[in-house]
Design a protein around this motif. Sequence first.
Motif, PDB file in Angstrom:
ATOM      1  N   LYS A   1       0.856  -1.180   0.000  1.00  0.00           N
ATOM      2  CA  LYS A   1       0.000   0.000   0.000  1.00  0.00           C
ATOM      3  C   LYS A   1       0.890   1.226   0.000  1.00  0.00           C
ATOM      4  CE  LYS A   1      -3.797  -2.295   2.422  1.00  0.00           C
ATOM      5  NZ  LYS A   1      -4.710  -2.258   3.597  1.00  0.00           N
ATOM      6  N   GLY A   2       1.096   1.765  -1.197  1.00  0.00           N
ATOM      7  CA  GLY A   2       2.051   2.856  -1.365  1.00  0.00           C
ATOM      8  C   GLY A   2       1.738   4.095  -0.553  1.00  0.00           C
TER       9      GLY A   2
ATOM     10  N   VAL B   1       6.383   2.784  -6.034  1.00  0.00           N
ATOM     11  CA  VAL B   1       5.208   1.905  -6.034  1.00  0.00           C
ATOM     12  C   VAL B   1       3.961   2.684  -6.444  1.00  0.00           C
ATOM     13  CG1 VAL B   1       3.686   0.527  -4.563  1.00  0.00           C
ATOM     14  CG2 VAL B   1       6.162   0.310  -4.328  1.00  0.00           C
ATOM     15  N   LEU B   2       3.798   3.903  -5.934  1.00  0.00           N
ATOM     16  CA  LEU B   2       2.621   4.705  -6.255  1.00  0.00           C
ATOM     17  C   LEU B   2       2.584   5.112  -7.720  1.00  0.00           C
ATOM     18  CD1 LEU B   2       2.276   7.049  -3.129  1.00  0.00           C
ATOM     19  CD2 LEU B   2       0.665   5.290  -3.879  1.00  0.00           C
ATOM     20  N   THR B   3       3.741   5.435  -8.279  1.00  0.00           N
ATOM     21  CA  THR B   3       3.774   5.964  -9.651  1.00  0.00           C
ATOM     22  C   THR B   3       3.874   4.879 -10.715  1.00  0.00           C
ATOM     23  OG1 THR B   3       6.173   6.264  -9.444  1.00  0.00           O
ATOM     24  CG2 THR B   3       4.770   8.158  -8.923  1.00  0.00           C
ATOM     25  N   THR B   4       4.520   3.759 -10.381  1.00  0.00           N
ATOM     26  CA  THR B   4       4.736   2.721 -11.397  1.00  0.00           C
ATOM     27  C   THR B   4       4.112   1.379 -11.042  1.00  0.00           C
ATOM     28  OG1 THR B   4       6.838   1.924 -10.457  1.00  0.00           O
ATOM     29  CG2 THR B   4       6.947   3.816 -11.959  1.00  0.00           C
TER      30      THR B   4
ATOM     31  N   ARG C   1       8.684  -4.427  -6.240  1.00  0.00           N
ATOM     32  CA  ARG C   1      10.026  -4.866  -5.824  1.00  0.00           C
ATOM     33  C   ARG C   1      10.928  -3.695  -5.411  1.00  0.00           C
ATOM     34  NH1 ARG C   1       8.695  -8.789  -9.704  1.00  0.00           N
ATOM     35  NH2 ARG C   1       9.092 -10.951  -8.987  1.00  0.00           N
ATOM     36  N   ALA C   2      10.453  -2.471  -5.623  1.00  0.00           N
ATOM     37  CA  ALA C   2      11.247  -1.302  -5.219  1.00  0.00           C
ATOM     38  C   ALA C   2      11.516  -1.325  -3.725  1.00  0.00           C
ATOM     39  CB  ALA C   2      10.526  -0.026  -5.613  1.00  0.00           C
TER      40      ALA C   2
END
Length: 271
Positions: A35-36, A91-94, A98-99
């Motif tokens: 959950k970004g 995570v939110l943008t792409t 795995r980031a």
Amino acid sequence: MEILSAQVNGLSLILLGAWLTVEAVERLIDPPEVKGGLMLATALAGVAVNVAATWCLSRANRSSLNVEGAYQHILNDLFAFIGTAVAALVVLTTGFARADGIATLVVVALMLRAGYGLLRDSGRIFLEAAPAHVEPDRLGGRLAAEPGVREVHDLHIWQIASEETALSAHVLVEPGGDCHAVRRGLEDLVRRDFGITHTTLQVDHQPEALLQIGGHDGAPGEVAHWADPHGPIRLDGAHGHRDRGPYGLGDGGPSDPDGTHGHGAVRAIRS
């Protein structure tokens, strides 16, 4: 207690780094749902708190290993929250989950570096090694070059705390010289130029003639002012051997350049 605490701090950073490595690898292999938004909010709050704590500790006396250990812990927490914030943005943008694992591995590298530094510095004190900023050869040469000094031997330099270094030596002065004045001058020199205040100097007059006794094989003519199979270091470069430190440890010589395995014992003679 200071040194034990630094060892615990360093070891805990390394063990925590190992555990986070396992977790990061598992997240890279099988990334969970992230959950970004919640992740980013938590990370930014952590960054704010740790920036304030890091700023406060950066103003403290970090020459103490206790303070340095606490500083490294908070600094690595700050790095962890910064990495978490960056991973949350990714995570939110792409949607690249795995980031999170990748950011964790970057933080782990910083933790291992900090933990190794604490273990190295505290281990140097445990081993009573010469401090990293003092070169025994250079210090011995400076002592032997002082006016009135004929010989310096049995020179030992070792670190007894993060902010305290000890030195002991046997000094021979020229016949008729003022032993007390020479001793005070040498103590001032090592305090002023090397920051060593805990000194024990035995100062004697050099005899007019040295006693000649048999050598190791019973042959006459061997000078036996000291028992040393390696021979002295001479300021004119006539000999390249060095003493070994107490207990047969290394001395910061060519095979031990930073003195990490001994006291840094040297012998210097004015010719």
